[in-house]
Design an enzyme around this catalytic site. Structure first.
Site, PDB file in Angstrom:
ATOM      1  N   ASP A 277       0.743  -0.896   5.423  1.00 19.96           N
ATOM      2  CA  ASP A 277       0.109   0.400   5.748  1.00 19.96           C
ATOM      3  C   ASP A 277      -1.146   0.584   4.901  1.00 19.96           C
ATOM      4  O   ASP A 277      -1.182   1.416   3.987  1.00 19.96           O
ATOM      5  CB  ASP A 277       1.111   1.536   5.499  1.00 19.96           C
ATOM      6  CG  ASP A 277       0.554   2.898   5.903  1.00 19.96           C
ATOM      7  OD1 ASP A 277      -0.362   2.936   6.759  1.00 19.96           O
ATOM      8  OD2 ASP A 277       1.026   3.920   5.361  1.00 19.96           O
TER       9      ASP A 277
ATOM     10  N   CYS B  12      -5.055   3.103  10.306  1.00 24.40           N
ATOM     11  CA  CYS B  12      -5.581   4.461  10.455  1.00 24.40           C
ATOM     12  C   CYS B  12      -7.086   4.432  10.722  1.00 24.40           C
ATOM     13  O   CYS B  12      -7.768   5.444  10.541  1.00 24.40           O
ATOM     14  CB  CYS B  12      -5.269   5.308   9.225  1.00 24.40           C
ATOM     15  SG  CYS B  12      -5.981   4.680   7.689  1.00 24.40           S
TER      16      CYS B  12
ATOM     17  N   PHE C  85       0.864  -1.186   0.000  1.00 24.06           N
ATOM     18  CA  PHE C  85       0.000   0.000   0.000  1.00 24.06           C
ATOM     19  C   PHE C  85       0.910   1.250   0.000  1.00 24.06           C
ATOM     20  O   PHE C  85       0.765   2.146   0.830  1.00 24.06           O
ATOM     21  CB  PHE C  85      -0.931   0.018   1.217  1.00 24.06           C
ATOM     22  CG  PHE C  85      -1.726  -1.242   1.394  1.00 24.06           C
ATOM     23  CD1 PHE C  85      -2.918  -1.440   0.698  1.00 24.06           C
ATOM     24  CD2 PHE C  85      -1.303  -2.240   2.254  1.00 24.06           C
ATOM     25  CE1 PHE C  85      -3.661  -2.604   0.872  1.00 24.06           C
ATOM     26  CE2 PHE C  85      -2.033  -3.409   2.440  1.00 24.06           C
ATOM     27  CZ  PHE C  85      -3.214  -3.592   1.741  1.00 24.06           C
TER      28      PHE C  85
ATOM     29  N   ASN D  48      -2.493  -5.416  -6.497  1.00 25.45           N
ATOM     30  CA  ASN D  48      -3.257  -5.486  -5.260  1.00 25.45           C
ATOM     31  C   ASN D  48      -2.380  -6.070  -4.157  1.00 25.45           C
ATOM     32  O   ASN D  48      -1.843  -7.175  -4.297  1.00 25.45           O
ATOM     33  CB  ASN D  48      -4.500  -6.358  -5.472  1.00 25.45           C
ATOM     34  CG  ASN D  48      -5.359  -6.472  -4.232  1.00 25.45           C
ATOM     35  OD1 ASN D  48      -4.991  -7.160  -3.285  1.00 25.45           O
ATOM     36  ND2 ASN D  48      -6.511  -5.817  -4.239  1.00 25.45           N
ATOM     37  N   ALA D  49      -2.237  -5.351  -3.047  1.00 21.41           N
ATOM     38  CA  ALA D  49      -1.326  -5.772  -1.983  1.00 21.41           C
ATOM     39  C   ALA D  49      -1.751  -7.096  -1.363  1.00 21.41           C
ATOM     40  O   ALA D  49      -0.896  -7.928  -1.015  1.00 21.41           O
ATOM     41  CB  ALA D  49      -1.246  -4.690  -0.911  1.00 21.41           C
TER      42      ALA D  49
END
Length: 395
Positions: A298, A338, A229, A277-278
């Site tokens: 992240d 987050c 990300f 895509n992670a």
């Protein structure tokens, strides 16, 4: 001179108690009598069920969050007007004096700076402004002019396209409030130079809350690194200073190109950016046996609302489980969240659960959050939204 009395909102005893204890938010369910006003974002006097003053607040006509407290002083003691708000802006800028050498910094952090619903980031000579309350939304043209005067900014961009505005029943928009032409600026994270397009990039342009964590990760990282990300490469470029190679994974094509450009601009030839895509990349690496010395996870906020927490925790667990499997012994994991609704304790519990499921003993090196320019307001835990854990895999 007798000051005009603003409309009055009468709140429940529970609501008044919460406001007096430090939480500046009051939901509509705790509103006994709404103020008699049709003005959007009006400043209202707040009283408890017995009529005792609680303070003054912005009132939202439609948001579930009806009141955002501005001051604990009543209208007889303090007038909330443009002079009041300008002084609050000046104080917020003054608090960033220890960071005066930074050209990328958050200047106003909403409730934590006693300016509810207002967020302002500086990138060089440009400011990116975001309003997440009705009270600030109706005043943003004035805020932009005032900030341009106080900071000397050439451009002030309104980035009111965040999903939080849907909750507030506010329309989304992106526009230039001050200045002309393009709004492209450069800023530094440590020694690395980044470029942002304040009108076109995500959020307010970049993720300034992670700047200190980017730099710290670069100090501790080594060997082969994987940055998931990656967005514009904040972690990746920091890692490249101490790592032999960095693979940065970013799904958004535009962000991937910006990450490549930032790497080239800084001469980071050991950074490779993969547009993918992670989740898919991490699954492929963990199953194929590909291993790294440093892994950064992240992701964007996976839990916007409390009702989506269970799904978000499963996603966080999968990411961290596979990240642990991809690390060599003595490797470093930097894992972040987050999601404001996910507490620090719950996040740590998830990380340790993922480590246990991966059968990897770990050390927690540091528990970190956002930088000094993103302070936490006592009494409002939602302002401590960013969690960044630095974890070493022992075996």
């Amino acid at each position: 001179m007798v000051r005009p009395i603003p409309p009055t909102a009468r709140v429940s005893l529970k609501g008044a108690k919460a406001l007096r204890k430090g939480n500046p938010w009051l939901y509509r369910t705790e509103l006994l009598e709404p103020p008699q006003t049709q003005e959007r974002g009006a400043v209202v006097s707040v009283v408890d069920p017995q009529g005792n003053p609680v303070g003054q607040a912005f009132y939202a006509q439609r948001s579930p969050l009806a009141l955002r407290l501005l001051t604990r002083k009543g209208p007889a003691e303090e007038k909330v007007d443009e002079a009041f708000l300008r002084h609050r802006l000046e104080l917020s800028l003054a608090r960033r004096a220890p960071l005066r050498q930074r050209d990328g910094v958050r200047l106003v952090h909403g409730e934590a700076d006693l300016l509810p619903g207002l967020f302002v980031d500086r990138y060089g000579a440009g400011l990116s402004l975001q309003t997440l309350s009705e009270g600030m939304d109706v005043r943003k043209e004035w805020v932009a002019r005032t900030l341009a005067e106080l900071t000397g900014a050439t451009h002030v961009v309104c980035r009111d396209d965040a999903s939080g505005r849907d909750f507030e029943s506010l329309t989304r928009e992106v526009k230039l409030l001050h200045g002309q032409g393009e709004a492209r600026f450069s800023y530094h994270e440590g020694e690395n130079l980044f470029e942002v397009d304040l009108l076109g990039d995500m959020k307010t342009g970049a993720f300034l809350d992670q700047v200190d964590n980017h730099v710290r990760a670069g100090e501790l990282a080594r060997g082969e690194a994987l940055d998931l990300f990656s967005y514009h490469g904040g972690f990746a470029l920091a890692l490249s200073r101490t790592c032999d190679s960095v693979l940065a994974v970013e799904q958004d094509p535009k962000a991937s190109e910006r990450a490549r450009a930032n790497a080239a601009r800084n001469g980071r030839t050991n950074v490779t950016v993969e547009n993918a895509n992670a989740f898919d990349v991490l699954r492929r690496f963990s199953e194929s046996g590909r291993r790294f010395d440093t892994v950064v996870v992240d992701p964007p906020g996976l839990a916007k609302r409390r009702e989506g927490m269970a799904t978000a925790l499963r996603a966080y667990h999968e990411l961290n489980l596979r990240a642990f499997k991809c690390l060599r012994p003595e490797g470093l994991l930097v894992t972040c969240s987050c999601s404001g609704k996910l507490t620090r304790e719950a996040f740590e519990e998830m990380v340790l659960s993922a480590a246990a499921d991966a059968k990897r003993p770990v050390q927690i090196l540091e528990r970190r959050g956002a930088g000094l320019d993103h302070p936490v307001l006592g009494g409002l835990p939602e302002t401590e939204y960013l969690k960044a854990f630095f974890v070493r895999v022992l075996l």
